[in-house]
Design an enzyme around this catalytic site. Structure first.
Site, PDB file in Angstrom:
ATOM      1  N   ARG A   1       0.829  -1.202   0.000  1.00  0.00           N
ATOM      2  CA  ARG A   1       0.000   0.000   0.000  1.00  0.00           C
ATOM      3  C   ARG A   1       0.868   1.257   0.000  1.00  0.00           C
ATOM      4  O   ARG A   1       2.062   1.188  -0.301  1.00  0.00           O
ATOM      5  CB  ARG A   1      -0.956  -0.043   1.189  1.00  0.00           C
TER       6      ARG A   1
ATOM      7  N   CYS B   1      -6.163   0.768  12.701  1.00  0.00           N
ATOM      8  CA  CYS B   1      -5.757   1.754  11.696  1.00  0.00           C
ATOM      9  C   CYS B   1      -4.970   2.914  12.305  1.00  0.00           C
ATOM     10  O   CYS B   1      -4.068   3.446  11.674  1.00  0.00           O
ATOM     11  CB  CYS B   1      -6.987   2.282  10.958  1.00  0.00           C
TER      12      CYS B   1
ATOM     13  N   LYS C   1      -2.710  -7.582   3.160  1.00  0.00           N
ATOM     14  CA  LYS C   1      -2.092  -6.291   2.859  1.00  0.00           C
ATOM     15  C   LYS C   1      -0.633  -6.244   3.331  1.00  0.00           C
ATOM     16  O   LYS C   1      -0.216  -7.016   4.195  1.00  0.00           O
ATOM     17  CB  LYS C   1      -2.891  -5.178   3.522  1.00  0.00           C
TER      18      LYS C   1
END
Length: 1435
Positions: A1002, A1337, A1067
């Site tokens: 990412r 997050c 991810k």
């Protein structure tokens, strides 16, 4: 109040959405935003932007646009008027002197109102708003900006506007009486022929026009009641029995002139304008009618209203003349005009008054008189861009052949080749390092904008000026020799219908087949009445069909006197089409002296009879899945029909489904018979099953999907046992319908604090209500219930009843309501060895026994459940059916499988959870929207990019945007139809969203380090290099979002050299830190690079840390956070290859079965750190060097001003939780937009969700400081606790959120701050973070104090994290509410203030003070959780 301000005020007070262009209106809107109680959404449309598409996207109960009517604005509006005209839209367009541009819109909108004074503008703005809102149709309101002496308008009160708009239609509005038409002045009575003289007998109005006029009168009637001033569509003055009637369209004092025998009719309503209303203004005494219109640059022979008057009075002896209405019209000039008419000198267009800005001489080459109608339209549309390749002016120097299509085609080919050569030269110049930075920038911009008419010309002029001053080289000289090709040109070949007789010999064939970007206008002048005089087998219109059969040619058939709007749209589309375009234009006249009425009549006959069909054929639409053919007239010739039949018969099948083509041709009958046979057999089998097997209904309630999977697996197993089975959610099945069911299985999970899942709450409420009433509705119902929960989710004894509470309550309620339990309650516990499967395996056999099918042997293999790995493998390299889903207007969502794939494209599907229950109660789907995340390596963006992000938030999102913990932009509230435009806008400023999410690497983040300019540049370049190296190579992103198709189609397959066909198991995140600041939390990432700087300040390389990760699942001890482990050192050149090999080892060894254990941290702990490192070094072919020493001392941002070693300044601004929005006392979005408009440096986004205004030169410093001060963005007067805080988005958009976060943390900090300040710690930094779920997050597991959401208002509390992100914290309390948080922190913070050592941080102190044990590695995160000694939870 002046007209502009008055109109802007009404637009603001009357609308839900206000769009404006230009600074003339912004001051009024700013003033109203501060003082008005009404607050519409106000959007500024940049100059040159596509206003039409913006209006379409922002439809509402009433949308207003205010702007100055320029030709560019009007031309862009025309393309969207077909869609806008059926919406509640008011276009308030200001004009100075000339109505030419704005009158182009008249024929394409239902209502067109013209205001002459400021008072008119105010009152008509009200009328237009009322009309648009009640009729749900578009209204154009044109008004003059310069009003002379009487420039002030009397205003209605603010509070009167909305009641006026929302009032019901007045039942007493004017209507026709006894079949007679409405009086001339409608609601205000007769104001001209007061003697009662009758008027001419006029034509019968079209019903649609009459209906629209009545609607106008009704709105005018209501407006008069409010403003107490007359509103007249047509106002007459002057003589009562005139010999001459003068119609005035425009601003003029002429109507006040008293001339014997002359009456004046001033028009305020230009559309609809029924003929009967025009005739009613002309008394029988009138011998002449003069139509004066303020159109100085009208491109056709006859002005707009003139044609309407001619049509209205045809059949009478009244003479009609047209003219231009200038300004400063005197009585003397009108008398001269009358003398010309009386003497028969009115053969050409008349003129009265002063004409502003129009030269008496014309530079237009001579063309046949009538044919100038089309060439003037082209000149008006394309201005300096317009070029006639076969202009008659060339004949003087090139000879007669210069007007032939062959010559023009050769000339165009030469020009295109020369321009391509210029493009190549510019690209060569871009490689020249000796050029100045400004020239290099201009050349880059020109390459990007070379096809934009305005920008290419402006940039070209600047480039030429700089090239002439630059050092001369052969490349520069050649570029200067081609300077005429810098501007983008609209190239047209204009010819007559003679070209159509012999397509080959005329050269037309060569132009059509050339594939060059050339436009051809063919004028057909043969009148309809003379059509039989020629050879019937040689129809000239066949050129349209001929061109269409080529398949790659744009074709349009137009007639300027039938549909002016269609002509404009066709010409604009033809110019935009990349390839040959043919426009067939009808202009029937016998000679140049043919009168207007004759041309109009011939056109009407030809179009209505179908002799000249109006249509457009755009083959580029076919590639987009749209219908390429648009029929713009009601009649179609047989040959055109035959062509369309050919196109839409077999071709349609072969184009849409190529695989069917051979079957359709060869064996269609057999295929259909086989399909019918199979369908019949299946229906028969289903019927037998339904007759034999007892029906079983399976109902489920599920938030995360686990209970849904269980229910659907049960259904498949039931069908395998011969049961007729139906499956649905609790809320999808009505309580009444349940009474009629016999066998029902209920499967439910547990949400929050023992609450039912979202899609079962209505059912539970109904069930509880029936139980309270004591009803027994389920006397025939046989049921069983299976529940899913976590016995350790709420560990305190007093909370034990939350475990599987919905299932337990459901089981009791169903029995109480009369149901018969046929199998005992089954409970699945996440804490069991196999999770909920342990309890499920005991419960399921009881179901089969109760249904009498326990002895049925199932031999068929159970289908494997669909997982993300299956979706990725079948996606065609991330394509799936995303493109098709975007076209599906029946839902605001995408297919579930596609929502997994869109993550790779930077998009998450969400819905507004604040209104989810309300929408469910209304029976509509959730309010779906999408989150878009931008990929921006290093977190650096330019002011241009910032402004685009700001605009995207307004035009496509919810008006705000967020700076994420990955140091990039994130938009929320983007609805499906805005996804593609938003992503295209992002790409337009050289950013993208590819790989911002998904199972790939990412966004790469890096430290902001303001003081070390050179080092930041090196680290920033390294972050971009890593990101580019690891970006997915699939072309799916560009195909779906940017409409860039593969040249070789299916012959070329995508290839992913790093990720492979299945991409990564989960991810992957990379961060780059520069000691001593760990502002990126480098150990929270899968891969961290720690910059090692030499004594000379140069970047030597990076220590490599792997295996960091934050995600956890509540109650699942197989999941845990992990801080990264340092494995060695690499040079900057080796860095991207080290990253690649680490990714590849994870790709090949990561867990693809259980996504909760798929991150790199679990792979490393499973394989062992040394083994993983050895695999990486094996792929590299060399060993990593030993790690080098480094020191971190903080992981927060350095707020305030800093000066870099290059002399530039930087300001770190505090943005609480990263939300860029405008709220009272904190208009950060507006302020940063204003800053971006003047800032010449960059913006740096940080992983702590703040913004740094970077690279501010000394000359710009005071300007930046002034803007920061103006919007209070320089305010850093916050506690150390608040400055060190961070939160994720959570409610209402995040689908994973269990509790509030971004909206709640500031409130909690307000309360904790009081404790901190009382302890004297206001300026001490304590890192506090909050997330709405355990996915981490906001990196909560590295904070000194953290709160992780478990249910609304309930959080897990964690303590003991390292201040600079070097150590994980640990769970101190598994469930706390706000009172408990304050009760815990108050004495703890007071003790810390008294007992801490010098420099001792809060996280370190909580461990030393015995509150919590240290976490030494991720796998031991759960060890000794719950506090230590006297502070243990059980204590």
């Amino acid at each position: 109040m002046a007209a502009v301000s008055a109109v802007a005020r009404i637009g603001y007070l009357s609308s839900d959405v206000v769009l404006y262009s230009g600074s003339a209106f912004s001051e009024t809107y700013d003033s109203l935003a501060r003082g008005s109680s009404h607050s519409p959404k106000v959007i500024s449309v940049p100059h040159g932007a596509d206003v039409g598409s913006t209006l379409v996207r922002h439809s509402s109960n009433l949308t207003s646009f205010t702007g100055v009517a320029t030709s560019q604005l009007v031309n862009r509006l025309i393309l969207h008027l077909a869609e806008i005209s059926s919406q509640s839209v008011v276009l308030h367009l200001a004009v100075e002197h000339d109505l030419t541009d704005v009158l182009l819109l008249r024929s394409a909108v239902p209502f067109f109102i013209l205001s002459h004074t400021a008072q008119d503008a105010h009152d008509n703005a009200l009328l237009a708003a009322r009309l648009a809102r009640t009729e749900k149709k578009a209204v154009v309101h044109a008004f003059y900006t310069s009003q002379g002496e009487n420039s002030d308008a009397e205003l209605v009160a603010d509070e009167s506007v909305l009641p006026f708009l929302l009032a019901k239609k007045n039942p007493h509005s004017p209507s026709t009486t006894n079949g007679a038409s409405t009086p001339l002045n409608g609601v205000n009575g007769v104001n001209g022929h007061a003697n009662g003289a009758s008027t001419l007998v006029g034509p019968i109005d079209e019903p649609s026009s009459a209906h629209l006029f009545k609607a106008y009168e009704a709105a005018a009637f209501d407006t008069v009641a409010l403003v107490r001033r007359p509103r007249r569509a047509l106002a007459s003055s002057g003589a009562s029995a005139p010999h001459t009637v003068i119609f005035l369209v425009g601003k003029s004092e002429a109507a006040t002139t008293d001339i014997d025998g002359v009456s004046f009719v001033t028009l305020s309503l230009l559309s609809p304008l029924p003929p009967s209303k025009l005739v009613s203004a002309i008394p029988p005494s009138a011998q002449n009618v003069i139509v004066l219109e303020q159109v100085y640059r009208w491109s056709t022979k006859w002005t707009p209203l003139y044609l309407d008057v001619v049509s209205a009075v045809q059949g009478t002896n009244v003479g009609v003349h047209d003219g231009i209405l200038g300004e400063d019209v005197s009585q003397q000039s009108i008398l001269k005009l009358l003398q010309k008419v009386a003497a028969g000198e009115a053969g050409s267009r008349l003129q009265v008054g002063v004409i502003h800005g129009v030269s008496s001489s014309s530079s237009v080459p001579h063309v046949p008189k009538h044919e100038a109608a089309y060439t003037k339209i082209l000149e008006h549309l394309f201005k300096d861009q317009f070029e006639v390749a076969n202009s008659p002016a060339l004949a003087a120097t090139q000879g007669e052949l210069a007007t032939t299509p062959e010559f023009a085609l050769g000339r165009v080919r030469g020009q295109l080749d020369a321009r391509q050569q210029l493009v190549s030269l510019v690209q060569d110049l871009l490689q020249d390092t000796s050029l100045s930075a400004d020239l290099h920038s201009l050349l880059s911009k020109w390459i990007l904008a070379k096809d934009d008419a305005t920008k290419s010309r402006q940039l070209g002029d600047q480039i030429v000026a700089q090239l002439e001053q630059a050092s001369s080289t052969s490349t520069i000289q050649r570029a200067l020799s081609l300077r005429e090709h810098f501007p983008s040109v609209s190239r047209w070949i204009i010819g007559s219908d003679a070209w159509s007789y012999d397509l080959g010999a005329s050269g037309l064939h060569h132009a059509i087949a050339s594939r060059l970007d050339i436009n051809i206008l063919i004028l057909d002048t043969l009148p309809y009445s003379s059509r039989t005089s020629g050879d019937p087998h040689r129809r000239k219109q066949d050129v349209g069909l001929y061109a269409m059969n080529h398949g790659d040619v744009y074709v349009a058939s137009v007639a300027v006197f039938s549909s002016y709007g269609q002509v404009l749209q066709s010409l604009v589309e033809a110019d935009k089409f990349k390839g040959p375009s043919v426009v067939l234009a009808y202009l029937p006249y016998s000679s140049e002296s043919s009168p207007a009425l004759q041309v109009l009549k011939e056109t009407k006959l030809a179009v209505d009879a179908g002799y000249w069909p109006l249509y457009r054929w755009d083959p580029s639409k076919d590639a987009k899945g749209l219908e390429p053919f648009s029929l713009d007239s009601d009649a179609v010739k047989n040959d055109l029909k035959q062509f369309l039949d050919r196109q839409n018969h077999l071709s349609q099948l072969t184009r849409s489904t190529p695989a069917l083509a051979a079957e359709v041709v060869s064996n269609l009958g057999d295929t259909i018979r086989e399909a019918r046979k199979k369908r019949a057999q299946q229906s028969y089998n289903d019927l037998l099953t339904a007759l034999d097997a007892p029906p079983l209904l399976v109902l489920y309630a599920s938030d995360g999907g686990a209970a849904e999977k269980k229910a659907k697996r049960l259904v498949n197993r039931a069908k395998a046992r011969g049961l007729s089975t139906t499956v649905a959610t609790f809320d999808a099945f009505t309580f009444e319908a349940l009474k009629d069911e016999e066998h029902v299985v209920f499967v439910t999970s547990t949400a929050g604090q023992g609450e039912p899942p979202q899609n079962g709450r209505t059912f539970f409420k109904t069930l509880n209500a029936a139980a309270l009433r004591g009803d027994k509705p389920f006397s025939t119902l046989k049921f069983t219930v299976f529940g899913m929960g976590d016995s350790h989710y709420w560990p305190r004894p007093e909370d034990a009843h939350y475990y599987n509470k919905p299932a337990k309550e459901l089981d009791v309620r169903l029995e109480k309501l009369g149901g018969e339990r046929v199998a005992d309650l089954g409970l699945g516990d996440d804490q069991d060895a196999d999770g909920t499967e342990t309890g499920y395996k005991v419960w399921e056999p009881k179901v089969w026994k109760a249904m009498g099918v326990d002895s049925v042997e199932v031999t068929e293999a159970e289908p494997e459940p669909i997982t993300n790995e299956h979706i990725k493998a079948a996606s065609g390299f991330l394509r799936g059916t995303i493109a098709e889903g975007l076209e599906d207007a029946s839902t605001g969502a995408l297919a579930p499988s596609d929502t997994q794939l869109t993550k790779f494209h930077g998009i998450y599907e969400q819905d507004d959870r604040d209104i989810r229950d309300e929408r469910q109660a209304q029976g509509v789907e959730p309010a779906y929207s999408f989150m878009i995340r931008v990929r921006m390596p290093g977190g650096v963006c330019t002011p241009t990019q910032w402004l685009e992000m700001d605009q995207i938030a307004d035009e496509h999102g919810n008006g705000t945007f967020k700076i994420t913990t990955r140091a990039t932009f994130q938009f929320h509230g983007v609805i499906k139809r805005h996804l593609k435009p938003a992503i295209q806008d992002i790409n337009r400023v050289l950013l993208d969203t590819l790989a911002a999410c998904g199972d790939v690497n990412r966004n790469v983040i890096s430290s902001s380090i303001p003081s070390l300019s050179k080092l930041h540049a090196q680290v920033y370049e390294f972050s971009k290099e890593c990101s580019a190296h690891l970006i997915p190579r699939t072309s799916a992103y560009h195909e779906i979002w940017l409409d860039k198709k593969l040249v070789a189609g299916e012959a070329v397959k995508d290839f992913e050299p790093i990720y492979g066909e299945f991409y990564l198991p989960r991810k992957f995140k990379i961060a780059i830190a520069v000691p001593p600041t760990n502002d990126v939390d480098v150990f929270a990432n899968d891969l961290g690079f720690i910059a090692i700087v030499g004594p000379d300040g140069e970047l030597q390389g990076f220590n490599v840390a792997i295996g960091g990760g934050m995600g956890v699942t509540h109650g699942n001890k197989k999941t845990y956070p992990r801080a990264g482990s340092v494995i060695g050192f690499c040079t900057p050149e080796q860095g991207k290859y080290v990253a690649e090999k680490i990714v590849i080892v994870q790709r090949d060894n990561g867990n693809r079965v259980d996504r909760k254990n798929a991150r790199l941290k679990y792979t490393i702990d499973r394989m062992g750190l040394d083994v993983y490192k050895a695999e990486v070094e094996k792929l590299l072919g060399y060993k990593l060097e030993p790690a080098r020493p480094y020191t971190f001392d903080r992981n927060i941002d350095d707020f305030g001003w800093h000066k870099g070693e290059d002399g530039r300044h930087h300001f770190m601004m505090f943005v609480e939780n990263g939300r860029i929005e405008d709220v009272p006392e904190r208009e950060f979005k507006k302020g940063l937009k204003e800053l971006a408009q003047v800032h010449k440096g960059t913006f740096r986004l940080t992983a702590n969700q703040h913004v740094m205004i970077s690279d501010v030169p000394e000359s710009e410093l005071e300007t930046v400081k002034r803007i920061l001060r103006k919007y209070k963005m320089d305010n850093l007067n916050f506690s150390g606790l608040r400055l060190s805080s961070s939160a994720c988005v959570a409610f209402p958009t995040c689908g994973l959120a269990m509790a509030e976060s971004e909206r709640y943390l500031p409130i909690l900090i307000d309360k904790v701050e009081k404790v901190v300040e009382a302890a004297g710690l206001r300026h001490d930094s304590i890192v506090m973070r909050m997330t709405g779920c355990p996915n981490g997050c906001a990196r909560p597991y590295l904070a000194e104090i953290a709160f992780v959401g478990k249910a609304p208002g309930s959080y897990a509390m964690l303590l003991g994290g390292g201040y600079y992100g070097q150590r994980l914290n640990k769970i101190y309390r598994e469930s706390v509410t706000e009172p408990e948080i304050l009760a815990i922190l108050t004495p703890m913070i007071k003790r810390y203030a008294l007992e801490r050592k010098d420099g001792e941080r809060f996280g370190d102190w909580t461990i030393r003070a015995g509150y919590i044990a240290p976490t030494t590695e991720g796998r031991l995160w759960y060890d000794r959780m719950g506090g230590e000694g006297e502070f243990r939870e059980s204590a």
